[in-house]
Motif scaffolding. Sequence first.
Motif, PDB file in Angstrom:
ATOM      1  N   PRO A   8      -2.639  -0.544  -4.419  1.00  0.00           N
ATOM      2  CA  PRO A   8      -2.892  -0.396  -3.096  1.00  0.00           C
ATOM      3  C   PRO A   8      -2.956   0.992  -2.598  1.00  0.00           C
ATOM      4  O   PRO A   8      -2.674   1.569  -3.636  1.00  0.00           O
ATOM      5  CB  PRO A   8      -1.596  -0.986  -2.193  1.00  0.00           C
ATOM      6  CG  PRO A   8      -0.948  -1.731  -3.253  1.00  0.00           C
ATOM      7  CD  PRO A   8      -1.182  -1.072  -4.672  1.00  0.00           C
ATOM      8  N   ILE A   9      -3.961   1.241  -1.642  1.00  0.00           N
ATOM      9  CA  ILE A   9      -3.819   2.671  -1.252  1.00  0.00           C
ATOM     10  C   ILE A   9      -2.556   2.768  -0.328  1.00  0.00           C
ATOM     11  O   ILE A   9      -2.691   2.054   0.699  1.00  0.00           O
ATOM     12  CB  ILE A   9      -5.182   3.322  -0.665  1.00  0.00           C
ATOM     13  CG1 ILE A   9      -5.765   2.362   0.299  1.00  0.00           C
ATOM     14  CG2 ILE A   9      -5.943   3.317  -1.966  1.00  0.00           C
ATOM     15  CD1 ILE A   9      -6.961   2.851   1.170  1.00  0.00           C
ATOM     16  N   TYR A  11       0.002   4.320   2.578  1.00  0.00           N
ATOM     17  CA  TYR A  11      -0.216   5.047   3.862  1.00  0.00           C
ATOM     18  C   TYR A  11       0.518   6.502   3.670  1.00  0.00           C
ATOM     19  O   TYR A  11       1.584   6.590   3.075  1.00  0.00           O
ATOM     20  CB  TYR A  11       0.778   4.310   4.998  1.00  0.00           C
ATOM     21  CG  TYR A  11       0.103   3.080   5.540  1.00  0.00           C
ATOM     22  CD1 TYR A  11      -0.947   2.971   5.816  1.00  0.00           C
ATOM     23  CD2 TYR A  11       0.848   1.748   5.364  1.00  0.00           C
ATOM     24  CE1 TYR A  11      -1.634   1.750   6.452  1.00  0.00           C
ATOM     25  CE2 TYR A  11       0.137   0.707   6.084  1.00  0.00           C
ATOM     26  CZ  TYR A  11      -0.837   0.668   6.647  1.00  0.00           C
ATOM     27  OH  TYR A  11      -1.458  -0.635   6.785  1.00  0.00           O
ATOM     28  N   HIS A  17       8.116   6.318  -2.406  1.00  0.00           N
ATOM     29  CA  HIS A  17       9.383   6.210  -2.837  1.00  0.00           C
ATOM     30  C   HIS A  17       9.391   5.172  -4.226  1.00  0.00           C
ATOM     31  O   HIS A  17       8.005   4.969  -4.444  1.00  0.00           O
ATOM     32  CB  HIS A  17      10.416   5.548  -1.823  1.00  0.00           C
ATOM     33  CG  HIS A  17       9.894   4.181  -1.175  1.00  0.00           C
ATOM     34  ND1 HIS A  17       9.986   2.827  -1.726  1.00  0.00           N
ATOM     35  CD2 HIS A  17       9.365   4.082   0.028  1.00  0.00           C
ATOM     36  CE1 HIS A  17       9.382   2.057  -1.006  1.00  0.00           C
ATOM     37  NE2 HIS A  17       9.108   2.569   0.091  1.00  0.00           N
ATOM     38  N   GLY A  19       9.471   2.118  -4.560  1.00  0.00           N
ATOM     39  CA  GLY A  19       8.526   0.994  -4.440  1.00  0.00           C
ATOM     40  C   GLY A  19       7.134   1.380  -4.736  1.00  0.00           C
ATOM     41  O   GLY A  19       6.217   0.429  -5.339  1.00  0.00           O
ATOM     42  N   HIS A  20       6.675   2.449  -4.220  1.00  0.00           N
ATOM     43  CA  HIS A  20       5.344   2.693  -4.571  1.00  0.00           C
ATOM     44  C   HIS A  20       5.113   3.033  -6.141  1.00  0.00           C
ATOM     45  O   HIS A  20       4.186   2.685  -6.706  1.00  0.00           O
ATOM     46  CB  HIS A  20       4.885   3.849  -3.728  1.00  0.00           C
ATOM     47  CG  HIS A  20       5.116   3.746  -2.200  1.00  0.00           C
ATOM     48  ND1 HIS A  20       6.009   4.481  -1.472  1.00  0.00           N
ATOM     49  CD2 HIS A  20       4.544   2.953  -1.324  1.00  0.00           C
ATOM     50  CE1 HIS A  20       6.151   4.108  -0.354  1.00  0.00           C
ATOM     51  NE2 HIS A  20       5.099   3.184  -0.016  1.00  0.00           N
ATOM     52  N   TRP A 231      -7.417  -1.655   8.266  1.00  0.00           N
ATOM     53  CA  TRP A 231      -7.278  -2.708   7.175  1.00  0.00           C
ATOM     54  C   TRP A 231      -8.799  -2.863   6.711  1.00  0.00           C
ATOM     55  O   TRP A 231      -8.734  -2.877   5.481  1.00  0.00           O
ATOM     56  CB  TRP A 231      -6.782  -4.204   7.415  1.00  0.00           C
ATOM     57  CG  TRP A 231      -5.152  -3.882   6.990  1.00  0.00           C
ATOM     58  CD1 TRP A 231      -4.037  -3.971   7.681  1.00  0.00           C
ATOM     59  CD2 TRP A 231      -4.622  -3.857   5.523  1.00  0.00           C
ATOM     60  NE1 TRP A 231      -2.770  -3.647   7.183  1.00  0.00           N
ATOM     61  CE2 TRP A 231      -3.467  -3.583   5.775  1.00  0.00           C
ATOM     62  CE3 TRP A 231      -5.410  -3.966   4.214  1.00  0.00           C
ATOM     63  CZ2 TRP A 231      -2.346  -3.623   4.645  1.00  0.00           C
ATOM     64  CZ3 TRP A 231      -4.530  -3.948   3.352  1.00  0.00           C
ATOM     65  CH2 TRP A 231      -3.107  -3.733   3.406  1.00  0.00           C
ATOM     66  N   ALA A 234      -9.415   0.434   4.868  1.00  0.00           N
ATOM     67  CA  ALA A 234      -8.472   0.457   3.690  1.00  0.00           C
ATOM     68  C   ALA A 234      -9.086  -0.418   2.441  1.00  0.00           C
ATOM     69  O   ALA A 234      -9.225   0.190   1.459  1.00  0.00           O
ATOM     70  CB  ALA A 234      -7.323   0.166   4.037  1.00  0.00           C
ATOM     71  N   LEU A 235      -9.365  -1.660   2.696  1.00  0.00           N
ATOM     72  CA  LEU A 235     -10.067  -2.448   1.688  1.00  0.00           C
ATOM     73  C   LEU A 235     -11.170  -1.974   1.259  1.00  0.00           C
ATOM     74  O   LEU A 235     -11.386  -2.261  -0.264  1.00  0.00           O
ATOM     75  CB  LEU A 235     -10.003  -3.776   2.356  1.00  0.00           C
ATOM     76  CG  LEU A 235      -8.540  -4.748   2.641  1.00  0.00           C
ATOM     77  CD1 LEU A 235      -8.801  -5.742   3.564  1.00  0.00           C
ATOM     78  CD2 LEU A 235      -7.864  -5.030   1.405  1.00  0.00           C
ATOM     79  N   TYR A 238     -11.795   0.101  -2.493  1.00  0.00           N
ATOM     80  CA  TYR A 238     -12.136  -0.483  -3.772  1.00  0.00           C
ATOM     81  C   TYR A 238     -13.763  -0.476  -4.100  1.00  0.00           C
ATOM     82  O   TYR A 238     -13.979  -0.253  -5.444  1.00  0.00           O
ATOM     83  CB  TYR A 238     -11.624  -2.143  -4.040  1.00  0.00           C
ATOM     84  CG  TYR A 238     -10.084  -2.106  -3.488  1.00  0.00           C
ATOM     85  CD1 TYR A 238      -9.111  -1.407  -4.315  1.00  0.00           C
ATOM     86  CD2 TYR A 238      -9.558  -2.990  -2.674  1.00  0.00           C
ATOM     87  CE1 TYR A 238      -7.670  -1.606  -3.823  1.00  0.00           C
ATOM     88  CE2 TYR A 238      -8.070  -3.152  -2.476  1.00  0.00           C
ATOM     89  CZ  TYR A 238      -7.410  -2.427  -2.928  1.00  0.00           C
ATOM     90  OH  TYR A 238      -6.158  -2.691  -2.715  1.00  0.00           O
ATOM     91  N   ASP A 265       3.890  -7.869   0.663  1.00  0.00           N
ATOM     92  CA  ASP A 265       4.042  -7.841   1.910  1.00  0.00           C
ATOM     93  C   ASP A 265       2.233  -7.694   2.158  1.00  0.00           C
ATOM     94  O   ASP A 265       2.127  -7.999   3.366  1.00  0.00           O
ATOM     95  CB  ASP A 265       4.434  -6.394   2.543  1.00  0.00           C
ATOM     96  CG  ASP A 265       4.230  -5.410   1.594  1.00  0.00           C
ATOM     97  OD1 ASP A 265       3.822  -5.661   0.265  1.00  0.00           O
ATOM     98  OD2 ASP A 265       4.291  -4.056   1.843  1.00  0.00           O
ATOM     99  N   HIS A 270      -5.307  -9.106   1.052  1.00  0.00           N
ATOM    100  CA  HIS A 270      -6.268  -9.016  -0.372  1.00  0.00           C
ATOM    101  C   HIS A 270      -6.686 -10.439  -0.596  1.00  0.00           C
ATOM    102  O   HIS A 270      -7.434 -10.445  -1.275  1.00  0.00           O
ATOM    103  CB  HIS A 270      -5.299  -8.800  -1.246  1.00  0.00           C
ATOM    104  CG  HIS A 270      -5.125  -7.005  -1.176  1.00  0.00           C
ATOM    105  ND1 HIS A 270      -4.308  -6.376  -0.245  1.00  0.00           N
ATOM    106  CD2 HIS A 270      -5.737  -6.023  -1.607  1.00  0.00           C
ATOM    107  CE1 HIS A 270      -4.369  -5.059  -0.214  1.00  0.00           C
ATOM    108  NE2 HIS A 270      -5.297  -4.797  -1.398  1.00  0.00           N
ATOM    109  N   HIS A 292       3.545  -8.601  -6.557  1.00  0.00           N
ATOM    110  CA  HIS A 292       4.887  -8.549  -6.907  1.00  0.00           C
ATOM    111  C   HIS A 292       5.788  -8.344  -5.893  1.00  0.00           C
ATOM    112  O   HIS A 292       5.389  -8.428  -4.547  1.00  0.00           O
ATOM    113  CB  HIS A 292       4.890  -7.456  -7.696  1.00  0.00           C
ATOM    114  CG  HIS A 292       4.839  -5.910  -7.135  1.00  0.00           C
ATOM    115  ND1 HIS A 292       5.691  -5.600  -6.094  1.00  0.00           N
ATOM    116  CD2 HIS A 292       3.801  -4.915  -6.996  1.00  0.00           C
ATOM    117  CE1 HIS A 292       5.296  -4.392  -5.659  1.00  0.00           C
ATOM    118  NE2 HIS A 292       3.963  -3.998  -5.992  1.00  0.00           N
ATOM    119  N   GLY A 293       7.155  -8.602  -6.250  1.00  0.00           N
ATOM    120  CA  GLY A 293       8.296  -8.682  -5.282  1.00  0.00           C
ATOM    121  C   GLY A 293       8.657  -7.238  -4.691  1.00  0.00           C
ATOM    122  O   GLY A 293       8.026  -6.152  -5.033  1.00  0.00           O
ATOM    123  N   MET A 302      13.486  -1.947   0.421  1.00  0.00           N
ATOM    124  CA  MET A 302      13.550  -0.509   0.475  1.00  0.00           C
ATOM    125  C   MET A 302      12.484   0.106   1.237  1.00  0.00           C
ATOM    126  O   MET A 302      11.183  -0.236   0.921  1.00  0.00           O
ATOM    127  CB  MET A 302      13.170   0.100  -0.928  1.00  0.00           C
ATOM    128  CG  MET A 302      13.809   1.713  -0.961  1.00  0.00           C
ATOM    129  SD  MET A 302      13.292   1.904  -2.860  1.00  0.00           S
ATOM    130  CE  MET A 302      14.593   1.184  -3.780  1.00  0.00           C
TER     131      MET A 302
END
Length: 517
Positions: A8-9, A11, A17, A19-20, A231, A234-235, A238, A265, A270, A292-293, A302
């Motif tokens: 994802p790109i 924000y 953190h 997660g990214h 959005w 952003a999409l 790609y 999330d 997507h 993914h989770g 987080m």
Amino acid sequence: MNYFITTPIYYVNDRPHIGHAYTSVACDVLARFHRLMGDNVKFLTGTDEHGQKVEKSAAALGVTPKALADANSQHFKEMAALMNIGTDPHINFDFIRTTEPRHVQSAQALWKKMADKGFITLGSYAGWYAVRDEAYYQEGELIDTPNGKRAPTGAEVEWVEEPSYFFKLSEFGDKLLAYYEQNPDFIAPESRRNEIISFVKGGLRDLSISRTTFSWGIPVPGDEKHIMYVWLDALANYLSALGYPENTPDMAAFWPANLHMVGKDIIRFHAVYWPAFLMAADLPLPRRVFAHGWWTIEGEKMSKSLGNAVAPGELVQDFGLDQTRYFLMREVPFGNDGNFSREGMINRINSELANNIGNLAQRTLSMIQKNCGGRIPNGTVADAEVGITGVDKDKLIQNMDKCAFDKYAGDIVKYASQANEYIDKKAPWALKKQGELEEMGKVLYALAESIRKIAIMIQPIMPHSSSKVLDLLAVPENQRSFAHLSAEFALLPGVVLPPPEPVFPRFVEKSVDLGGA
Ligand code: ME8
């Protein structure tokens, strides 16, 4: 084969953190894996810089949105470099920012194409919007809390009424369902696929795709009072990174993408909106979206806004780069949520890296140094086959295809355990004492060859450490891909090795200095 993978790109309202880092490391692992399989790989990441969320964060800090975007985009670039993401020189890596002219032009071209095909109409929007999620919600989706109405994600919502362009999403429900049916691998894992199918079966409404009440965004072509919904903007990244709408070599080689990797999330954006936009623009759809989770801390997702984020730099500093990458990929089955703890990390690092793979390499290499004159001992492929049996390359490939990184790493750990059992059983130190030097050489050869295979296989997850191990075995740089796992490329007896060095140190928690006399 060409292989195009995207993160994802992110924000730019805040810093990255783990997660990214997690999503980006997973993509880097796949990119490296495909490269080692001989594919021509393009790997795209970047930052999502427009929209109300970024504008609001900038205002709160008293800076312009562009200044905030510049600073945080740089932090995401640094995070990639820190985690060794996209650094393989054989991978075509790109970092896109949505404020770049190449992106703005491309996103506007996509808009025009959808408008020319009759899928965009002007109307007005009246409804709920969550700035934190940059998403519209229907009344029925909201939850009542003591602090007022909230989105199902817990984000605050506000009532919005403004002129807006709409995308005719309602016309795509059946086409999307047919596509999911014909392409069962399009959405993974299965639980997300089911979630999306039932969402689409519930009926799709037209989607508001422009805003007029703030200005930090890409102007709508031909009507500059409107800016594009963040959005849609952003999409489009790609495609813009490949040079759309031009017929570039990258468009020809890499579209459709093989995999959009995302967190759960943002699966709806997507797997529903994006394919509908692409259908509207007559473009082929990506082959796969994998969601993914989440990493949680004490059960909570987080995130910076919740104030419980762990910085990737902290982990790398405390535990090491490859140890951090390994832990992220190994600890939790990809697709599931995982709870982060330092204790879990220390256990993984010590039991699987230090005590298992590291110990195997250290014991073997130092015995070769001491007892074989620092040269690859005399042994044959037949001797080596008893060291670790049954390296199943097909299974490794299948696990990567399923994004089962934990299983992929787990199999390699099993091979290392087998080799450690073999060393204990054969006790080459005893063979040395008994003067059975030829047999000792064969055993050490078998072990060295096992380590060579383990190091080749673990490269996508731990590129630095594996290359150190391969250097210690004097494996030539051009013999480290998956094709070189075969016996044809086995170690050559007599080759001089550099002095051994430990590659996976044991992690010992620094004792806390309590001060005092
Ligand atoms: O959603 N656990 O950006 P974003 C695991 N700009 N992964 C996590 C995570 C966590 N706790 N927190 C974040 C956006 N992630 C949009 C994307 S794409 C066209 C636009 C990861 O900065 C995960 O991949 O909020 C998630 O989907 C992504 O970061 C969200 O990053």
